[in-house]
Design a protein around this motif. Structure first.
Motif, PDB file in Angstrom:
ATOM      1  N   LEU A   1       5.689 -37.204  -2.538  1.00 44.76           N
ATOM      2  CA  LEU A   1       5.078 -37.807  -3.596  1.00 44.76           C
ATOM      3  C   LEU A   1       5.438 -39.248  -3.661  1.00 44.76           C
ATOM      4  CD1 LEU A   1       4.289 -34.913  -6.055  1.00 44.76           C
ATOM      5  CD2 LEU A   1       2.727 -35.708  -4.602  1.00 44.76           C
ATOM      6  N   ILE A   2       6.951 -39.470  -3.766  1.00 44.49           N
ATOM      7  CA  ILE A   2       7.464 -40.971  -4.352  1.00 44.49           C
ATOM      8  C   ILE A   2       7.098 -41.701  -2.810  1.00 44.49           C
ATOM      9  CG2 ILE A   2       9.500 -42.331  -4.321  1.00 44.49           C
ATOM     10  CD1 ILE A   2      10.265 -39.716  -6.263  1.00 44.49           C
ATOM     11  N   VAL A   3       7.128 -41.079  -1.724  1.00 44.39           N
ATOM     12  CA  VAL A   3       6.822 -42.000  -0.402  1.00 44.39           C
ATOM     13  C   VAL A   3       5.262 -42.202  -0.052  1.00 44.39           C
ATOM     14  CG1 VAL A   3       7.011 -41.776   2.077  1.00 44.39           C
ATOM     15  CG2 VAL A   3       8.935 -41.067   0.703  1.00 44.39           C
ATOM     16  N   ALA A   4       4.439 -41.261  -0.704  1.00 43.05           N
ATOM     17  CA  ALA A   4       2.986 -41.740  -0.510  1.00 43.05           C
ATOM     18  C   ALA A   4       2.748 -42.725  -1.760  1.00 43.05           C
ATOM     19  CB  ALA A   4       2.337 -40.185  -0.904  1.00 43.05           C
ATOM     20  N   ILE A   5       3.197 -42.568  -2.807  1.00 45.84           N
ATOM     21  CA  ILE A   5       2.883 -43.512  -3.852  1.00 45.84           C
ATOM     22  C   ILE A   5       3.588 -45.094  -3.382  1.00 45.84           C
ATOM     23  CG2 ILE A   5       3.344 -44.288  -6.142  1.00 45.84           C
ATOM     24  CD1 ILE A   5       3.312 -41.276  -6.886  1.00 45.84           C
ATOM     25  N   LEU A   6       4.810 -45.101  -2.838  1.00 42.55           N
ATOM     26  CA  LEU A   6       5.347 -46.287  -2.422  1.00 42.55           C
ATOM     27  C   LEU A   6       4.375 -47.040  -1.299  1.00 42.55           C
ATOM     28  CD1 LEU A   6       9.036 -45.714  -2.515  1.00 42.55           C
ATOM     29  CD2 LEU A   6       7.585 -47.135  -4.178  1.00 42.55           C
ATOM     30  N   THR A   7       3.794 -46.053  -0.208  1.00 39.84           N
ATOM     31  CA  THR A   7       3.127 -46.393   0.890  1.00 39.84           C
ATOM     32  C   THR A   7       1.829 -47.145   0.478  1.00 39.84           C
ATOM     33  OG1 THR A   7       4.108 -44.584   2.067  1.00 39.84           O
ATOM     34  CG2 THR A   7       2.201 -45.690   2.991  1.00 39.84           C
ATOM     35  N   PHE A   8       1.376 -46.527  -0.626  1.00 38.11           N
ATOM     36  CA  PHE A   8      -0.251 -46.861  -1.184  1.00 38.11           C
ATOM     37  C   PHE A   8       0.301 -48.165  -1.928  1.00 38.11           C
ATOM     38  CE2 PHE A   8      -2.737 -47.463  -4.983  1.00 38.11           C
ATOM     39  CZ  PHE A   8      -4.064 -47.328  -4.275  1.00 38.11           C
ATOM     40  N   LEU A   9       1.298 -48.415  -2.739  1.00 37.64           N
ATOM     41  CA  LEU A   9       1.619 -49.551  -3.396  1.00 37.64           C
ATOM     42  C   LEU A   9       1.868 -50.853  -2.452  1.00 37.64           C
ATOM     43  CD1 LEU A   9       3.561 -48.428  -6.506  1.00 37.64           C
ATOM     44  CD2 LEU A   9       1.338 -48.943  -6.417  1.00 37.64           C
ATOM     45  N   GLY A  10       2.561 -50.455  -1.531  1.00 39.58           N
ATOM     46  CA  GLY A  10       2.880 -51.393  -0.198  1.00 39.58           C
ATOM     47  C   GLY A  10       1.844 -51.770   0.172  1.00 39.58           C
ATOM     48  N   TRP A  11       1.014 -51.142   0.756  1.00 40.21           N
ATOM     49  CA  TRP A  11      -0.411 -51.656   1.351  1.00 40.21           C
ATOM     50  C   TRP A  11      -1.238 -52.139   0.339  1.00 40.21           C
ATOM     51  CZ3 TRP A  11      -2.483 -51.059   6.449  1.00 40.21           C
ATOM     52  CH2 TRP A  11      -1.643 -50.348   7.278  1.00 40.21           C
ATOM     53  N   TRP A  12      -1.394 -51.877  -0.802  1.00 40.61           N
ATOM     54  CA  TRP A  12      -2.287 -52.523  -1.978  1.00 40.61           C
ATOM     55  C   TRP A  12      -1.872 -53.855  -2.314  1.00 40.61           C
ATOM     56  CZ3 TRP A  12      -6.764 -51.401  -4.066  1.00 40.61           C
ATOM     57  CH2 TRP A  12      -7.043 -52.064  -5.253  1.00 40.61           C
ATOM     58  N   PHE A  13      -0.530 -54.023  -2.461  1.00 40.78           N
ATOM     59  CA  PHE A  13       0.006 -55.474  -2.776  1.00 40.78           C
ATOM     60  C   PHE A  13       0.034 -56.136  -1.668  1.00 40.78           C
ATOM     61  CE2 PHE A  13       1.882 -52.919  -6.667  1.00 40.78           C
ATOM     62  CZ  PHE A  13       0.846 -53.549  -7.582  1.00 40.78           C
ATOM     63  N   THR A  14      -0.064 -55.955  -0.435  1.00 37.74           N
ATOM     64  CA  THR A  14       0.129 -56.787   0.465  1.00 37.74           C
ATOM     65  C   THR A  14      -1.535 -57.232   0.953  1.00 37.74           C
ATOM     66  OG1 THR A  14       0.020 -54.830   2.365  1.00 37.74           O
ATOM     67  CG2 THR A  14       2.027 -55.825   1.628  1.00 37.74           C
ATOM     68  N   GLY A  15      -2.324 -57.097   0.243  1.00 41.73           N
ATOM     69  CA  GLY A  15      -3.683 -57.604   0.379  1.00 41.73           C
ATOM     70  C   GLY A  15      -4.649 -56.780   0.810  1.00 41.73           C
ATOM     71  N   HIS A  16      -4.430 -55.451   1.245  1.00 41.39           N
ATOM     72  CA  HIS A  16      -5.494 -54.677   1.729  1.00 41.39           C
ATOM     73  C   HIS A  16      -6.313 -54.147   0.724  1.00 41.39           C
ATOM     74  CE1 HIS A  16      -1.982 -54.679   4.614  1.00 41.39           C
ATOM     75  NE2 HIS A  16      -2.973 -54.634   5.538  1.00 41.39           N
ATOM     76  N   THR A  17      -7.390 -53.529   1.162  1.00 37.91           N
ATOM     77  CA  THR A  17      -8.276 -53.149   0.151  1.00 37.91           C
ATOM     78  C   THR A  17      -8.013 -51.602  -0.173  1.00 37.91           C
ATOM     79  OG1 THR A  17      -9.809 -51.742   2.151  1.00 37.91           O
ATOM     80  CG2 THR A  17     -10.300 -54.149   1.530  1.00 37.91           C
ATOM     81  N   LEU A  18      -8.589 -51.030  -1.122  1.00 37.70           N
ATOM     82  CA  LEU A  18      -8.273 -49.638  -1.782  1.00 37.70           C
ATOM     83  C   LEU A  18      -8.445 -48.606  -0.602  1.00 37.70           C
ATOM     84  CD1 LEU A  18      -7.646 -47.857  -4.215  1.00 37.70           C
ATOM     85  CD2 LEU A  18     -10.006 -47.819  -4.533  1.00 37.70           C
ATOM     86  N   ALA A  19      -9.208 -48.488   0.101  1.00 43.33           N
ATOM     87  CA  ALA A  19      -9.395 -47.746   1.249  1.00 43.33           C
ATOM     88  C   ALA A  19      -8.464 -47.744   2.180  1.00 43.33           C
ATOM     89  CB  ALA A  19     -10.785 -47.602   1.963  1.00 43.33           C
ATOM     90  N   GLN A  20      -8.065 -48.990   2.519  1.00 50.52           N
ATOM     91  CA  GLN A  20      -6.909 -49.248   3.681  1.00 50.52           C
ATOM     92  C   GLN A  20      -5.624 -49.015   3.183  1.00 50.52           C
ATOM     93  OE1 GLN A  20      -7.899 -53.459   4.223  1.00 50.52           O
ATOM     94  NE2 GLN A  20      -8.655 -53.102   6.184  1.00 50.52           N
ATOM     95  N   ALA A  21      -5.586 -49.016   1.554  1.00 45.06           N
ATOM     96  CA  ALA A  21      -4.060 -48.482   1.072  1.00 45.06           C
ATOM     97  C   ALA A  21      -4.146 -46.900   1.148  1.00 45.06           C
ATOM     98  CB  ALA A  21      -3.910 -49.312  -0.227  1.00 45.06           C
ATOM     99  N   LEU A  22      -5.371 -46.366   0.654  1.00 49.95           N
ATOM    100  CA  LEU A  22      -5.247 -44.992   0.582  1.00 49.95           C
ATOM    101  C   LEU A  22      -5.079 -44.106   1.701  1.00 49.95           C
ATOM    102  CD1 LEU A  22      -6.020 -43.207  -2.058  1.00 49.95           C
ATOM    103  CD2 LEU A  22      -8.088 -43.222  -1.661  1.00 49.95           C
ATOM    104  N   LEU A  23      -5.564 -44.426   2.692  1.00 50.16           N
ATOM    105  CA  LEU A  23      -5.547 -43.747   4.092  1.00 50.16           C
ATOM    106  C   LEU A  23      -4.018 -43.538   4.548  1.00 50.16           C
ATOM    107  CD1 LEU A  23      -7.171 -42.640   6.450  1.00 50.16           C
ATOM    108  CD2 LEU A  23      -7.195 -44.720   7.671  1.00 50.16           C
TER     109      LEU A  23
END
Length: 196
Positions: free
Chosen positions: A156-178
């Motif tokens: 769960l922590i790895v999944a959240i960190l991955t989401f936050l990493g993609w989100w804060f690097t300028g990707h869209t919500l869909a791109q961070a969620l995948l």
């Protein structure tokens, strides 16, 4: 959810074994008829099971449950031992045969010499084994619990960190969620195995 499902299944199994344990405890009668070796029926008396001593002879009539473990000294009968052994076919008992508390005498009168009482009977030992099995876990179960206690939160922590990493690097919500959902999907069968 999968870990919770595993715990629920475990609790259901424990409830079933508790019901079986309660049924085992009700197998022994509370009173027994002491047998007078001279055969005088007037001297035979019903006494509480707790007052019987090793070596005392007691009477088991057809349809009665054997009160405690002992050796048959007189009589021939079929005894159903399915509650103790799982064997559905009654066993023939005669002089010299062993009978066990909690078994059902079917069609003949038996006189039994008590050889084990209370906690020393086979039924009491069986109840003790069931209680121990109910309260303990196998080695693999303990290992699975230890792994799942670390593995599930880590995923769960790895999944959240991955989401936050993609989100804060300028990707869209869909791109961070995948990618974060991909981590959860890949880890899911492992969690199912651990829970089971």
């Amino acid at each position: 959810s999968l870990v919770l499902l595993g715990k629920t299944l475990e609790e259901m199994a424990k409830r079933k074994s508790s019901a079986a344990l309660t049924e085992l405890m009700t197998l022994t009668p509370t009173h027994v008829v002491l047998f007078n070796p001279k055969g005088n029926l007037a001297l035979q008396k019903e006494v509480p099971l707790s007052s019987i001593q090793l070596g005392d002879c007691f009477l088991v009539r057809p349809g009665e449950i054997v009160a405690t473990d002992g050796k048959v000294v007189e009589g021939i009968s079929s005894v159903e031992e399915s509650k103790l052994s799982g064997e559905s076919i009654p066993r023939e008992k005669g002089p010299g045969s062993w009978v066990y508390g909690g078994t059902l005498n079917q069609n003949g009168r038996l006189v039994v010499e008590a050889s084990a009482l209370g906690e020393d009977t086979r039924l009491a030992k069986l109840i003790r084994v069931v209680e121990e099995a109910q309260g303990s876990k196998t080695e693999i179960q303990r290992l699975a619990d230890q792994i799942s206690a670390v593995f599930v939160p880590a995923v769960l922590i790895v999944a959240i960190l991955t989401f936050l990493g993609w989100w804060f690097t300028g990707h869209t919500l869909a791109q961070a969620l995948l990618p974060s959902v991909s981590i959860l999907v890949i880890a899911c069968p492992c969690a199912l195995g651990l829970a089971t």
